[in-house]
Design a protein around this motif. Structure first.
Motif, PDB file in Angstrom:
ATOM      1  N   UNK A 229     -15.906  31.763  46.795  1.00 23.49           N
ATOM      2  CA  UNK A 229     -15.564  31.049  48.044  1.00 23.49           C
ATOM      3  C   UNK A 229     -15.830  29.549  47.963  1.00 23.49           C
ATOM      4  N   UNK A 230     -15.778  28.999  46.774  1.00 24.46           N
ATOM      5  CA  UNK A 230     -15.867  27.551  46.616  1.00 24.46           C
ATOM      6  C   UNK A 230     -17.262  26.965  46.657  1.00 24.46           C
ATOM      7  N   UNK A 231     -18.292  27.787  46.876  1.00 24.17           N
ATOM      8  CA  UNK A 231     -19.649  27.251  47.008  1.00 24.17           C
ATOM      9  C   UNK A 231     -20.088  26.591  45.696  1.00 24.17           C
ATOM     10  N   UNK A 232     -20.501  25.342  45.788  1.00 16.64           N
ATOM     11  CA  UNK A 232     -20.997  24.616  44.626  1.00 16.64           C
ATOM     12  C   UNK A 232     -19.941  23.915  43.803  1.00 16.64           C
ATOM     13  N   UNK A 233     -18.673  24.016  44.206  1.00 18.30           N
ATOM     14  CA  UNK A 233     -17.602  23.371  43.453  1.00 18.30           C
ATOM     15  C   UNK A 233     -17.634  21.859  43.685  1.00 18.30           C
ATOM     16  N   UNK A 246     -17.074  14.698  45.207  1.00 18.92           N
ATOM     17  CA  UNK A 246     -17.236  15.517  46.414  1.00 18.92           C
ATOM     18  C   UNK A 246     -17.715  16.910  46.028  1.00 18.92           C
ATOM     19  N   UNK A 247     -18.732  17.402  46.722  1.00 15.46           N
ATOM     20  CA  UNK A 247     -19.251  18.742  46.471  1.00 15.46           C
ATOM     21  C   UNK A 247     -19.111  19.571  47.740  1.00 15.46           C
ATOM     22  N   UNK A 264     -20.791   8.539  37.843  1.00 18.55           N
ATOM     23  CA  UNK A 264     -20.152   9.778  38.286  1.00 18.55           C
ATOM     24  C   UNK A 264     -20.837  10.989  37.658  1.00 18.55           C
ATOM     25  N   UNK A 265     -21.178  10.876  36.388  1.00 20.75           N
ATOM     26  CA  UNK A 265     -21.886  11.957  35.697  1.00 20.75           C
ATOM     27  C   UNK A 265     -23.241  12.229  36.355  1.00 20.75           C
ATOM     28  N   UNK A 270     -26.674  15.577  40.034  1.00 26.30           N
ATOM     29  CA  UNK A 270     -27.489  15.674  41.248  1.00 26.30           C
ATOM     30  C   UNK A 270     -26.926  16.713  42.213  1.00 26.30           C
ATOM     31  N   UNK A 271     -25.599  16.811  42.295  1.00 26.68           N
ATOM     32  CA  UNK A 271     -24.953  17.674  43.284  1.00 26.68           C
ATOM     33  C   UNK A 271     -24.823  19.134  42.840  1.00 26.68           C
TER      34      UNK A 271
END
Length: 429
Positions: A229-233, A246-247, A264-265, A270-271
């Motif tokens: 369900x997209x969590x963590x993408x 965007x996370x 960006x890396x 971090x995300x």
């Protein structure tokens, strides 16, 4: 010709226990009290009678042939253990039980903790009495099981592993085997010669792959290899002044900007969630009303062949990085979207898409020793009409389109019947 009778299973309280019997209207006296073997239980036949303390009723068909009786099939939905008895999507369980009742077949929810681990142990399961009200009852052993353990965490619990071993030892057929892993699916399709259907993918999140792919494509997705369900993408996009990162977590998006690739890396590190990730190019695809969209396709298996049951379109919400409806996405008609982009050629594009996902399902099912019975796929279509497989899901979420929903429920029950190896029964005179 077997004689078919229509009746009811009746569960009623007798002292501190719950007893189960079968009641048949106008049952000949010679059959009163006759014991019928139902799964691992021996259940008496009774004429219809008033009983006190009835807990639950369910329709059943009985066929008599040369003094032997058999009942319409009994199925179970394998669920996780939960604080309220079991864990899983209860509306889905409700709809399946309701569809089974309409066919005079018995279906119940079977938490992994209620699977008897020792031979001769008693089976119990849950049925729905009313709104948000479920009750645990003694049940016959199922002929086939539909695996809907709700999460990867539940799937790895010791009780779930033990339950699946016990089911396998009893040779009770069950589908589907387990959740898919993106890295695993990528390897399966590559080996099957279907790599051309996959976006360029790096199977591990490394700085070198991240940097080179971002420079090449300008936009990419960083996905948990075992996510849902997209969590963590995470999505990374080139902008005039740098990069937008965007996370998506818990159905909410959070964005930050970076001036340089190195920044960006660091943002991605971090995300990200503390799990393994893959990197995937962001394939340019057709849109609907100015927003990116994917095709959500449901497939089910019958007689060893995979078929598309239905397809819908999921459209990205404003500022969203996925098309999942819980994350702000919306629904559109697959036919309308294809017609808008491809005009009179839309059917040809759809047929090519169907062929691609059916070949993909066949390859995945083969890897899992043909233990799959259904799956869904997220597919992107480019302006040239090419199809790209973004995701394959072992345990499809509910389709909101009513016609697809109806066909999916019937498909599950038909495949359970096929696994059960039982003949059709009818109470039609």
């Amino acid at each position: 010709m077997a004689r078919v009778l229509s009746g009811e299973y009746v569960w009623h309280r007798l002292g501190s226990t719950v007893e189960m019997e079968i009641q048949i209207p106008r049952l000949p006296k010679m059959y009163h009290g006759k014991i019928v073997k139902v799964g691992d239980r021996r259940i008496p036949l009774r004429p219809v009678q008033s009983l006190t303390n009835v807990v639950y009723r369910a329709p059943v068909l009985l066929a008599e042939n040369r003094s032997e009786w058999r009942t319409s099939p009994i199925y179970a939905i394998l669920a996780g253990n939960g604080a309220d008895g079991f864990a899983g999507i209860r509306t889905d369980f409700r709809d399946l039980i309701r569809a089974a009742r309409a066919r005079k077949e018995l279906m119940y929810v079977l938490p992994v903790g209620d699977v008897p681990l020792q031979e001769g142990g008693s089976w119990h399961g849950y049925v729905r009495l009313g709104y948000m009200k479920w009750v645990r009852l003694p049940m016959p052993a199922p002929l086939a099981i539909y695996n809907r353990i709700p999460t990867r965490r539940h799937e790895q619990e010791l009780s779930a592993l033990a339950a699946r071993r016990a089911i396998e030892q009893r040779a009770i057929p069950m589908f589907n085997p387990r959740y898919f892993n993106k890295r695993e699916i990528h390897a399966i399709l590559q080996k099957a010669g279907l790599a051309h259907l996959l976006p360029h993918t790096a199977l591990h999140l490394t700085k070198s792959d991240f940097t080179s792919m971002l420079q090449e494509y300008g936009s990419l997705y960083v996905k948990p290899s075992g996510g849902s369900v997209g969590h963590g993408i995470i999505r990374v996009d080139r902008q005039n002044t740098g990069w937008l990162v965007t996370v998506l977590k818990n159905n909410r998006s959070e964005s930050a900007t970076a001036r340089h690739l190195e920044d960006a890396w660091r943002l991605v590190q971090r995300m990200r969630l503390p799990v393994s990730y893959i990197i995937q190019e962001s394939v340019p695809r057709i849109d609907w009303q100015g927003r990116p969209c994917d095709f959500r396709i449901l497939l089910q298996k019958r007689s060893g062949l995979w078929h598309v049951v239905g397809k819908g379109v999921r459209v990205s919400g404003q500022g969203a990085i996925t098309t999942h409806v819980p994350n702000g996405g919306s629904i559109a008609s697959a036919r309308d979207v294809l017609r808008a982009h491809f005009g009179s050629h839309w059917k040809e594009i759809e047929e090519r898409m169907d062929k691609s996902v059916e070949r993909t399902a066949k390859a995945i099912d083969s890897f899992f020793d043909h233990a799959c019975g259904e799956m869904s796929m997220d597919v992107g279509v480019t302006s040239s009409g090419s199809s790209w497989i973004f995701e394959a899901n072992a345990k499809p979420m509910k389709f909101d389109e009513p016609d697809i929903r109806t066909r999916s429920l019937e498909g599950v029950l038909e495949y359970l019947r096929e696994l059960s190896k039982v003949d059709e029964m009818s109470d039609r005179k």
